[in-house]
Structure formats: structure tokens, C-alpha cells
Write a protein that holds these residues in place. Structure first.
Motif, PDB file in Angstrom:
ATOM      1  N   GLY A 107     -10.195  -7.759   8.962  1.00 14.17           N
ATOM      2  CA  GLY A 107      -9.369  -7.100   8.130  1.00 14.17           C
ATOM      3  C   GLY A 107      -7.903  -7.586   7.908  1.00 14.17           C
ATOM      4  O   GLY A 107      -7.486  -8.325   8.884  1.00 14.17           O
ATOM      5  N   PHE A 108      -7.455  -7.564   6.806  1.00 16.91           N
ATOM      6  CA  PHE A 108      -6.031  -8.081   6.283  1.00 16.91           C
ATOM      7  C   PHE A 108      -5.726  -7.549   5.376  1.00 16.91           C
ATOM      8  O   PHE A 108      -6.467  -6.516   4.689  1.00 16.91           O
ATOM      9  N   GLU A 109      -4.394  -7.617   4.960  1.00 14.80           N
ATOM     10  CA  GLU A 109      -3.502  -7.096   3.846  1.00 14.80           C
ATOM     11  C   GLU A 109      -2.192  -7.754   3.528  1.00 14.80           C
ATOM     12  O   GLU A 109      -1.495  -8.178   4.644  1.00 14.80           O
ATOM     13  N   LYS A 110      -2.061  -8.100   2.632  1.00 17.01           N
ATOM     14  CA  LYS A 110      -0.689  -8.842   1.998  1.00 17.01           C
ATOM     15  C   LYS A 110      -0.036  -7.723   1.140  1.00 17.01           C
ATOM     16  O   LYS A 110      -0.768  -7.476   0.079  1.00 17.01           O
ATOM     17  N   MET A 111       1.020  -7.140   1.643  1.00 21.30           N
ATOM     18  CA  MET A 111       1.464  -5.956   0.829  1.00 21.30           C
ATOM     19  C   MET A 111       2.742  -6.376   0.244  1.00 21.30           C
ATOM     20  O   MET A 111       3.390  -7.198   0.324  1.00 21.30           O
ATOM     21  N   LYS A 112       3.080  -5.266  -0.442  1.00 17.04           N
ATOM     22  CA  LYS A 112       4.573  -5.373  -1.350  1.00 17.04           C
ATOM     23  C   LYS A 112       5.616  -4.370  -0.445  1.00 17.04           C
ATOM     24  O   LYS A 112       5.196  -3.499   0.226  1.00 17.04           O
ATOM     25  N   ARG A 113       6.811  -5.050  -0.453  1.00 11.37           N
ATOM     26  CA  ARG A 113       7.734  -4.190   0.202  1.00 11.37           C
ATOM     27  C   ARG A 113       7.937  -2.926  -0.444  1.00 11.37           C
ATOM     28  O   ARG A 113       7.664  -2.754  -1.680  1.00 11.37           O
ATOM     29  N   GLY A 114       8.668  -1.894   0.295  1.00  9.55           N
ATOM     30  CA  GLY A 114       8.589  -0.661  -0.234  1.00  9.55           C
ATOM     31  C   GLY A 114       7.486   0.454   0.115  1.00  9.55           C
ATOM     32  O   GLY A 114       6.510   0.021   0.646  1.00  9.55           O
ATOM     33  N   ALA A 115       7.567   1.672   0.033  1.00 17.77           N
ATOM     34  CA  ALA A 115       6.540   2.606   0.319  1.00 17.77           C
ATOM     35  C   ALA A 115       5.472   2.441  -0.601  1.00 17.77           C
ATOM     36  O   ALA A 115       5.682   2.121  -1.749  1.00 17.77           O
ATOM     37  N   LEU A 116       4.317   2.986   0.195  1.00 18.08           N
ATOM     38  CA  LEU A 116       3.070   3.271  -0.788  1.00 18.08           C
ATOM     39  C   LEU A 116       3.047   4.069  -1.862  1.00 18.08           C
ATOM     40  O   LEU A 116       3.919   4.989  -1.829  1.00 18.08           O
ATOM     41  N   GLY A 117       2.455   3.848  -2.887  1.00 23.47           N
ATOM     42  CA  GLY A 117       2.476   4.829  -4.092  1.00 23.47           C
ATOM     43  C   GLY A 117       1.395   5.982  -4.029  1.00 23.47           C
ATOM     44  O   GLY A 117       1.136   6.291  -2.923  1.00 23.47           O
ATOM     45  N   ASP A 118       1.020   6.301  -4.880  1.00 18.62           N
ATOM     46  CA  ASP A 118      -0.036   7.660  -4.862  1.00 18.62           C
ATOM     47  C   ASP A 118      -1.342   7.396  -4.966  1.00 18.62           C
ATOM     48  O   ASP A 118      -2.208   8.132  -5.082  1.00 18.62           O
ATOM     49  N   GLY A 119      -1.700   5.889  -4.782  1.00 15.69           N
ATOM     50  CA  GLY A 119      -3.132   5.700  -4.909  1.00 15.69           C
ATOM     51  C   GLY A 119      -3.775   5.580  -6.230  1.00 15.69           C
ATOM     52  O   GLY A 119      -4.987   5.262  -6.348  1.00 15.69           O
ATOM     53  N   ALA A 120      -2.843   5.749  -7.140  1.00 21.18           N
ATOM     54  CA  ALA A 120      -3.508   5.198  -8.604  1.00 21.18           C
ATOM     55  C   ALA A 120      -3.245   4.050  -9.170  1.00 21.18           C
ATOM     56  O   ALA A 120      -3.670   3.642 -10.272  1.00 21.18           O
ATOM     57  N   ASP A 121      -2.678   3.206  -8.086  1.00 18.00           N
ATOM     58  CA  ASP A 121      -2.522   1.653  -8.646  1.00 18.00           C
ATOM     59  C   ASP A 121      -2.157   1.481 -10.249  1.00 18.00           C
ATOM     60  O   ASP A 121      -2.437   0.795 -10.872  1.00 18.00           O
TER      61      ASP A 121
END
Length: 398
Positions: A107-121
Motif C-alpha cells: 500500500g502506498f500514497e503520494k499525496m498533495k499538501r492540504g486537506a482532502l477534497g470531496d472525493g469528486a476528483d
């Protein structure tokens, strides 16, 4: 057929953009550590389920190829924040079903800074897979400008406070506890210790939740080698093996939406049912458990999960954390790793990292954060949309 975890590995969880690395670099690091821990080669692996949420379709293959080009099946798994545990569940099913003797869950993730969005991408909110969940929230509480995930959990916290008298200090006690625990975890994103007053004084995200009660975005990876009893015996791995005694995944039912309550919408019914199934299959209960790694994406979710797992009665979770029952010297140690709040939360890696921590605890290899005489561990990983996975693990020496 029984399934055992014989090797685990993870990277340090870090703030996005801290290091110049790609997701396949993270996966290689975590996977290499897990294979080395198990004392096997990648050529021994027969299946590779890979969890990730924000990378492209076949990112699992790109990551696994860094460990070897052996032609084995690679499966890409995405179940929101429960992705890591979902990949691990596939690994267990392959082994228990007699399909493969040795499986690597990544399992892995490379994320962006800041809060997660609403899941609508970035698309229309109405098409978001969690639009129904946020619709329930908006109907009861309205929709504000704060990050939507913080808002739905924050609104669940408000309901819990109104219904049961839970206090802001009790919510903050979760954050303080988990930040205190992470001080001894070299893999944790944060290792600073905060008191309850400092947690309360940190920046408001969505009242009553403050920054130090919210999990951060994180980069990182985790891996686990799952094998059959036969494989463990043939390779002489029995002494390092940790048994997956029982595991269950549940999704939303009518109960999640019927009440119009954010407590139900964020997954407490799913968690409760997954726990019930696991206890029934294992013939064990929460009072047989010594150490717990649960999904504290926000402090309120740790309290809701105490109730769902049967650690206390409905509405009693604030008093439970306040009593010290969920830290060292108490009845259970919950999130000795620091949990999502302080260890970090790279979505695809989180569920496997929880199991890595429990494996170290049950082997007696957790160093300064070791839970004394830990024999049985429970992992809980949940994602909106929805999926809840509960895993019960037992030390092989039992």
C-alpha cells in the motif's frame, strides 16, 4: 487454511513533498523491508494486491516491478481510506482459500499538501461517490467552507456532544494521547508531544475539531507478507509468524443513512458489524485484546470506534479516554504508533501500516512503545463511501 503475517515493512510517513521520491520508490522501500523481515525473495511471492487512491490505474504494477519482474498477478485496490486493509484482506483470502501460499500486500500514497477534497476528483460534487453521505450532513448541519471530511466528522462530534455530553477536552484527549504515543515511533510523521490544552488551542479546522485532532496528508508506503501455515513451517518462519485469526469487511447498510445522523454516516454501524463478525469467527472478544490500532482520522472517530468495538457503552467513549483506559497502564493501549493523527495517513498505506505496528507489538519488537505482554491485537481501518475492515491478530507463541 490459516494465514500468517511473517514479514512487515514501511517507510517513514512524511509531509508531502518532503522528499524527492516517487510512489514506486516508497513501495520498493516498504516491500524490500517486508521481504527481508520474512527472510524470503520476491520470487517466492505468487500474488500482489496493491492499495492506492490517488495514482493512475496500473500504478500497482509500476510499484511492484521495482521488487521484481516475475510475471505474478498484481491487483490494484482502491477503497478510500480503507484501501490498505482491503489489499491485506485480498492477500489473506488468497492464502486461506488455498490459491497461493505466499502473497505480498502493498500500500502506498503520494499525496498533495492540504486537506482532502470531496472525493469528486475535481469533478461535479453531485457525481462524487460520497455525495449521498455529504447530502445527509448538509440536510442536518448545512454545508460550510471548511474541508468536507473535517466537516462531516466535526458534525458527528457535535452530535455526540449534544447527545451524550461529550466534552471538547475529551475529544482533545485523543489527540494528546496519540501525539504522546508517536514520540517513540521513528516512522511517525510527527513526534512532538502536546497536552490537552495545547490541542484545544491549536487552529480550529471545523469546531470542535482542531488541527491537532486531525490526521494530516502524508506520503508513505507499507507492506506485509502473508503466507500459509505450510509455507511458514517449510521455511522455518513459525517463530516470527503472527496469525490472522479473523477478518471482516462491511459496507454501508440502510442504518448508515436512515437516522440522518453524521455518527452513522461516517461509519459507526459498519465498524460495529465488522467487529461483531470478527469476534464471532474468532471466538474472542474485545476483552481478549491487548493492543489496538484504529482509524483515528479525526479524534471523534476514535471515540466512535471505542463504542463500535465494544470497549464501552454507547456515549461512554469520552469518559473512557479521559480515564486513561486506552493508553499505557490502562486496559488497552490504543494507537501506540501515534495513529493516523500523529503517525500520518497516506491512504493506501494506512491499513497495512496498522498491521505492521501490531506485528511488531505481538513479536515484542516495538521498542520504547512496546505494550507489555501483548498477545492479541486488533486493527480497524475505515473509508467513507464506504468500507470498514476489522482484523484480529494473535502472536504465534500463543
Amino acid at each position: 487454511m490459516k494465514a500468517y503475517v511473517v514479514g512487515v515493512g514501511m517507510t517513514r510517513f512524511e509531509k508531502p513533498e518532503t522528499r524527492e521520491w516517487q510512489y514506486w520508490d516508497m513501495a520498493k522501500e516498504a516491500g524490500t523491508h517486508a521481504l527481508r523481515d520474512a527472510g524470503i525473495a520476491y520470487s517466492d511471492v505468487r500474488q500482489v494486491p496493491v492499495g492506492h487512491c490517488f495514482q493512475a490505474s496500473t500504478a500497482g504494477q509500476r510499484a511492484a516491478y521495482e521488487l521484481g519482474l516475475t510475471g505474478v498477478p498484481v491487483y490494484n485496490v482502491n477503497n478510500n481510506c480503507a484501501t490498505g486493509a482491503s489489499a491485506l484482506m485480498l492477500a489473506r483470502q488468497f492464502v486461506e482459500g488455498g490459491i497461493s501460499d505466499c502473497v505480498l500486500a502493498l500500500g502506498f500514497e503520494k499525496m498533495k499538501r492540504g486537506a482532502l477534497g470531496d472525493g469528486a476528483d475535481g469533478g461535479d460534487f453531485a457525481t462524487s461517490p460520497v455525495a449521498r453521505h455529504y447530502g445527509i450532513m448538509a440536510a442536518r448541519h448545512g454545508f460550510e467552507m471548511s474541508p468536507p471530511t473535517a466537516q462531516i466528522f466535526g458534525d458527528a462530534a457535535r452530535e455526540h456532544m449534544e447527545r451524550y455530553g461529550t466534552t471538547e477536552a475529551q475529544l482533545a484527549a485523543v489527540g494528546a494521547k496519540n501525539h504522546r504515543h508517536s514520540a517513540h515511533n521513528p516512522y511517525a510523521q510527527f513526534q512532538d508531544v502536546y497536552g490537552v490544552d495545547e490541542v484545544l488551542a491549536s487552529r480550529a479546522v471545523h469546531r470542535p475539531l482542531t488541527k491537532l485532532q486531525c490526521s494530516p496528508t502524508s506520503d508513505g508506503a507499507a507492506a506485509a507478507v502473508v503466507v500459509s501455515e505450510r509455507f511458514a513451517e517449510e521455511r522455518g518462519l513459525g517463530g516470527r509468524a503472527v496469525e490472522i485469526v479473523a477478518q471482516a469487511m462491511t459496507t454501508d447498510t440502510e442504518e448508515s443513512f436512515a437516522s440522518g445522523s453524521c455518527i452513522d454516516v461516517v461509519g459507526q454501524p459498519m465498524s460495529r458489524e465488522a467487529a461483531r463478525q470478527v469476534y464471532e469467527r474468532a471466538g474472542l472478544g474485545i476483552h481478549d485484546v491487548d493492543v489496538v490500532e484504529l482509524h483515528d482520522c479525526f479524534s471523534i472517530n476514535e471515540l466512535l470506534t471505542y463504542e463500535a468495538l465494544g470497549m464501552c457503552g454507547e456515549g461512554e467513549s469520552g469518559k473512557l479516554v479521559e480515564s486513561g483506559a486506552t493508553t499505557y497502564g490502562g486496559r488497552w493501549v490504543v494507537n501506540p504508533s501515534g495513529g493516523l493523527i500523529s503517525k500520518g495517513h497516506p491512504l493506501g498505506a494506512t491499513g497495512i501500516a496498522q498491521v505492521a505496528e501490531l506485528v511488531w507489538q505481538l513479536r515484542g519488537e516495538a521498542g520504547e512503545r512496546q505494550v507489555a505482554d501483548a498477545r492479541v491485537g486488533l486493527a480497524h481501518n475505515i473509508g467513507l463511501g464506504g468500507a470498514a475492515v476489522v482484523t484480529l491478530l494473535r502472536a504465534a507463541r500463543d
